[in-house]
Design a protein around this motif. Structure first.
Motif, PDB file in Angstrom:
ATOM      1  N   GLY A 207      70.978  20.686  12.837  1.00  0.00           N
ATOM      2  CA  GLY A 207      69.811  20.972  12.016  1.00  0.00           C
ATOM      3  C   GLY A 207      69.111  22.224  12.501  1.00  0.00           C
ATOM      4  O   GLY A 207      69.628  22.968  13.338  1.00  0.00           O
ATOM      5  N   GLY A 208      67.910  22.431  11.992  1.00  0.00           N
ATOM      6  CA  GLY A 208      67.167  23.646  12.291  1.00  0.00           C
ATOM      7  C   GLY A 208      65.969  23.401  13.188  1.00  0.00           C
ATOM      8  O   GLY A 208      66.000  22.554  14.080  1.00  0.00           O
ATOM      9  N   PHE A 209      64.887  24.153  12.933  1.00  0.00           N
ATOM     10  CA  PHE A 209      63.719  24.071  13.807  1.00  0.00           C
ATOM     11  C   PHE A 209      63.155  22.650  13.891  1.00  0.00           C
ATOM     12  O   PHE A 209      62.765  22.196  14.960  1.00  0.00           O
ATOM     13  N   GLY A 210      63.070  21.963  12.748  1.00  0.00           N
ATOM     14  CA  GLY A 210      62.508  20.616  12.761  1.00  0.00           C
ATOM     15  C   GLY A 210      63.317  19.661  13.618  1.00  0.00           C
ATOM     16  O   GLY A 210      62.760  18.869  14.389  1.00  0.00           O
ATOM     17  N   THR A 211      64.638  19.746  13.496  1.00  0.00           N
ATOM     18  CA  THR A 211      65.521  18.894  14.299  1.00  0.00           C
ATOM     19  C   THR A 211      65.372  19.209  15.784  1.00  0.00           C
ATOM     20  O   THR A 211      65.298  18.302  16.625  1.00  0.00           O
ATOM     21  N   MET A 212      65.315  20.521  16.100  1.00  0.00           N
ATOM     22  CA  MET A 212      65.145  20.915  17.505  1.00  0.00           C
ATOM     23  C   MET A 212      63.808  20.419  18.048  1.00  0.00           C
ATOM     24  O   MET A 212      63.720  19.919  19.179  1.00  0.00           O
ATOM     25  N   ASP A 213      62.764  20.550  17.244  1.00  0.00           N
ATOM     26  CA  ASP A 213      61.439  20.118  17.666  1.00  0.00           C
ATOM     27  C   ASP A 213      61.440  18.639  18.014  1.00  0.00           C
ATOM     28  O   ASP A 213      60.939  18.218  19.073  1.00  0.00           O
ATOM     29  N   GLU A 214      62.019  17.837  17.144  1.00  0.00           N
ATOM     30  CA  GLU A 214      62.027  16.390  17.364  1.00  0.00           C
ATOM     31  C   GLU A 214      62.909  16.013  18.542  1.00  0.00           C
ATOM     32  O   GLU A 214      62.598  15.095  19.317  1.00  0.00           O
ATOM     33  N   LEU A 215      64.033  16.718  18.703  1.00  0.00           N
ATOM     34  CA  LEU A 215      64.917  16.462  19.840  1.00  0.00           C
ATOM     35  C   LEU A 215      64.204  16.737  21.157  1.00  0.00           C
ATOM     36  O   LEU A 215      64.192  15.890  22.065  1.00  0.00           O
ATOM     37  N   PHE A 235      75.389  14.642  17.727  1.00  0.00           N
ATOM     38  CA  PHE A 235      76.600  14.616  16.918  1.00  0.00           C
ATOM     39  C   PHE A 235      77.072  16.043  16.648  1.00  0.00           C
ATOM     40  O   PHE A 235      76.312  16.877  16.141  1.00  0.00           O
ATOM     41  N   GLY A 236      78.336  16.290  16.997  1.00  0.00           N
ATOM     42  CA  GLY A 236      78.903  17.622  16.802  1.00  0.00           C
ATOM     43  C   GLY A 236      78.808  18.422  18.085  1.00  0.00           C
ATOM     44  O   GLY A 236      78.003  19.352  18.197  1.00  0.00           O
ATOM     45  N   GLU A 237      79.626  18.072  19.064  1.00  0.00           N
ATOM     46  CA  GLU A 237      79.511  18.689  20.389  1.00  0.00           C
ATOM     47  C   GLU A 237      79.643  20.201  20.339  1.00  0.00           C
ATOM     48  O   GLU A 237      78.883  20.926  21.000  1.00  0.00           O
ATOM     49  N   SER A 238      80.590  20.711  19.554  1.00  0.00           N
ATOM     50  CA  SER A 238      80.785  22.167  19.507  1.00  0.00           C
ATOM     51  C   SER A 238      79.554  22.873  18.963  1.00  0.00           C
ATOM     52  O   SER A 238      79.183  23.956  19.437  1.00  0.00           O
ATOM     53  N   PHE A 239      78.901  22.286  17.977  1.00  0.00           N
ATOM     54  CA  PHE A 239      77.678  22.875  17.430  1.00  0.00           C
ATOM     55  C   PHE A 239      76.591  22.932  18.498  1.00  0.00           C
ATOM     56  O   PHE A 239      75.994  23.981  18.759  1.00  0.00           O
ATOM     57  N   TRP A 240      76.333  21.797  19.138  1.00  0.00           N
ATOM     58  CA  TRP A 240      75.213  21.732  20.067  1.00  0.00           C
ATOM     59  C   TRP A 240      75.453  22.578  21.309  1.00  0.00           C
ATOM     60  O   TRP A 240      74.521  23.217  21.817  1.00  0.00           O
ATOM     61  N   ARG A 241      76.671  22.605  21.810  1.00  0.00           N
ATOM     62  CA  ARG A 241      76.925  23.419  23.005  1.00  0.00           C
ATOM     63  C   ARG A 241      76.823  24.907  22.699  1.00  0.00           C
ATOM     64  O   ARG A 241      76.533  25.707  23.595  1.00  0.00           O
ATOM     65  N   ARG A 242      77.023  25.268  21.439  1.00  0.00           N
ATOM     66  CA  ARG A 242      76.899  26.682  21.055  1.00  0.00           C
ATOM     67  C   ARG A 242      75.449  27.095  20.854  1.00  0.00           C
ATOM     68  O   ARG A 242      75.066  28.203  21.209  1.00  0.00           O
ATOM     69  N   VAL A 243      74.622  26.203  20.302  1.00  0.00           N
ATOM     70  CA  VAL A 243      73.241  26.607  19.970  1.00  0.00           C
ATOM     71  C   VAL A 243      72.243  26.287  21.081  1.00  0.00           C
ATOM     72  O   VAL A 243      71.165  26.888  21.122  1.00  0.00           O
ATOM     73  N   ILE A 244      72.567  25.350  21.969  1.00  0.00           N
ATOM     74  CA  ILE A 244      71.671  25.011  23.083  1.00  0.00           C
ATOM     75  C   ILE A 244      72.494  24.930  24.360  1.00  0.00           C
ATOM     76  O   ILE A 244      73.383  24.084  24.471  1.00  0.00           O
ATOM     77  N   ASP A 245      72.184  25.769  25.312  1.00  0.00           N
ATOM     78  CA  ASP A 245      72.924  25.791  26.567  1.00  0.00           C
ATOM     79  C   ASP A 245      72.109  25.056  27.631  1.00  0.00           C
ATOM     80  O   ASP A 245      71.364  25.666  28.417  1.00  0.00           O
ATOM     81  N   LEU A 246      72.240  23.738  27.662  1.00  0.00           N
ATOM     82  CA  LEU A 246      71.499  22.946  28.642  1.00  0.00           C
ATOM     83  C   LEU A 246      71.991  23.200  30.060  1.00  0.00           C
ATOM     84  O   LEU A 246      71.219  23.154  31.024  1.00  0.00           O
TER      85      LEU A 246
END
Length: 282
Positions: A207-215, A235-246
């Motif tokens: 998702g976008g800003f709203g999803t990130m905010d809630e996460l 959900f969607g490991e490749s997506f999350w590892r690309r957009v957020i580098d924890l």
């Protein structure tokens, strides 16, 4: 809605606010009764929306859904977040602004189907094991992944909750949420409290800003132990590892290495539900 008498014989020493409001509405029409100052405070919309009454409105937004959810017997929820712009498979990517976005949004429509299946699994478990009152799906009530969550619950005739908010766009509740459990908010802060008050798990789809905010709101509360730890599924490991580098945050020392364990990456509805089952050992 009816007034509750003080006892079974209907005795009540004080008239209810509702009755006074109804009787005031049919009173004599005079310059005095037409004056805004004469209107009952709790029935005066102009008064209730003043700057000075914000605290009252915050309290009311917290109280109204809480009363309704209590009356419905909802004990716990599974929060399902994700992009409003992700389309149902086979439909047009209505939010795309260019060809790249169109291609990516339509490819990500697979998450609509995973969210729908995940909600179905959770809702069926709720019906089979808890009378439909535990692990109830709650979404932001909008389109995209949120619609998929409410739809998955509806697929097995289960209740689901919609927490909408007044926005210039994407604000109407989707048609799959349980009508009696649809709520509308003005304040983002109160809405986010209601997302987490009964949460036993969070399923976060791309998702976008709203999803990130809630996460990150939830992760902050869990990290600081302001709320109990619950499964936070990305959900969607490749997506999350690309957009957020924890991992980069951990390397920089701005989060602890063990904070990486606060999230669980999954790709399918079955994997997500298995992670919840493992966490709660059922």
């Amino acid at each position: 809605m009816t007034d509750t008498p003080r006892n079974q014989n209907g005795w009540d020493p004080f008239p209810s606010s509702r009755r006074d409001k109804e009787e005031t509405a049919v009173q004599l029409d005079t310059p005095q009764t037409r004056s805004p100052t004469y209107e009952l405070a709790y029935a005066d919309d102009d008064f209730l929306t003043r700057e000075e009454t914000r605290g009252i409105r915050l309290q009311l937004e917290l109280m109204k859904p809480e009363l309704a959810l209590n009356e419905a017997g909802i004990l716990s929820t599974v929060v399902l977040f994700g992009g409003a712009r992700i389309p149902e498979p086979g439909t047009e990517a209505w939010a795309a602004r260019n060809e790249t976005q169109r291609r990516n949004l339509e490819a990500n429509s697979k998450f609509y189907e995973e969210a729908r299946r995940f909600a179905t699994i959770a809702s069926q478990h709720s019906a089979d094991s808890h009378g439909g009152k535990e692990y109830v799906i709650v979404t932001g009530g909008g389109p995209g992944v949120m619609e998929a969550g409410n739809r998955g619950a509806a697929d097995v005739d289960a209740l689901s909750i919609s927490l909408n908010i007044t926005l210039p766009h994407e604000q109407a509740p989707n048609r799959f949420a349980t009508p009696e459990l649809c709520f509308n908010f003005h304040y983002f802060a109160v809405r986010k409290m209601h997302f987490l008050l009964r949460a036993k798990a969070m399923a976060i789809f791309p998702g976008g800003f709203g999803t990130m905010d809630e996460l990150f709101e939830a992760l902050t509360l869990i990290q600081t132990r302001r709320m109990q730890r619950i499964p936070v599924l990305l959900f969607g490991e490749s997506f999350w590892r690309r957009v957020i580098d924890l991992e980069a945050l951990a390397e920089e020392g701005t989060i602890a290495p063990e904070d990486l364990d606060l999230v669980t990456y999954v790709d399918t509805a079955e994997d997500g539900w298995a992670a919840i089952r493992k966490f709660y050992d059922f």
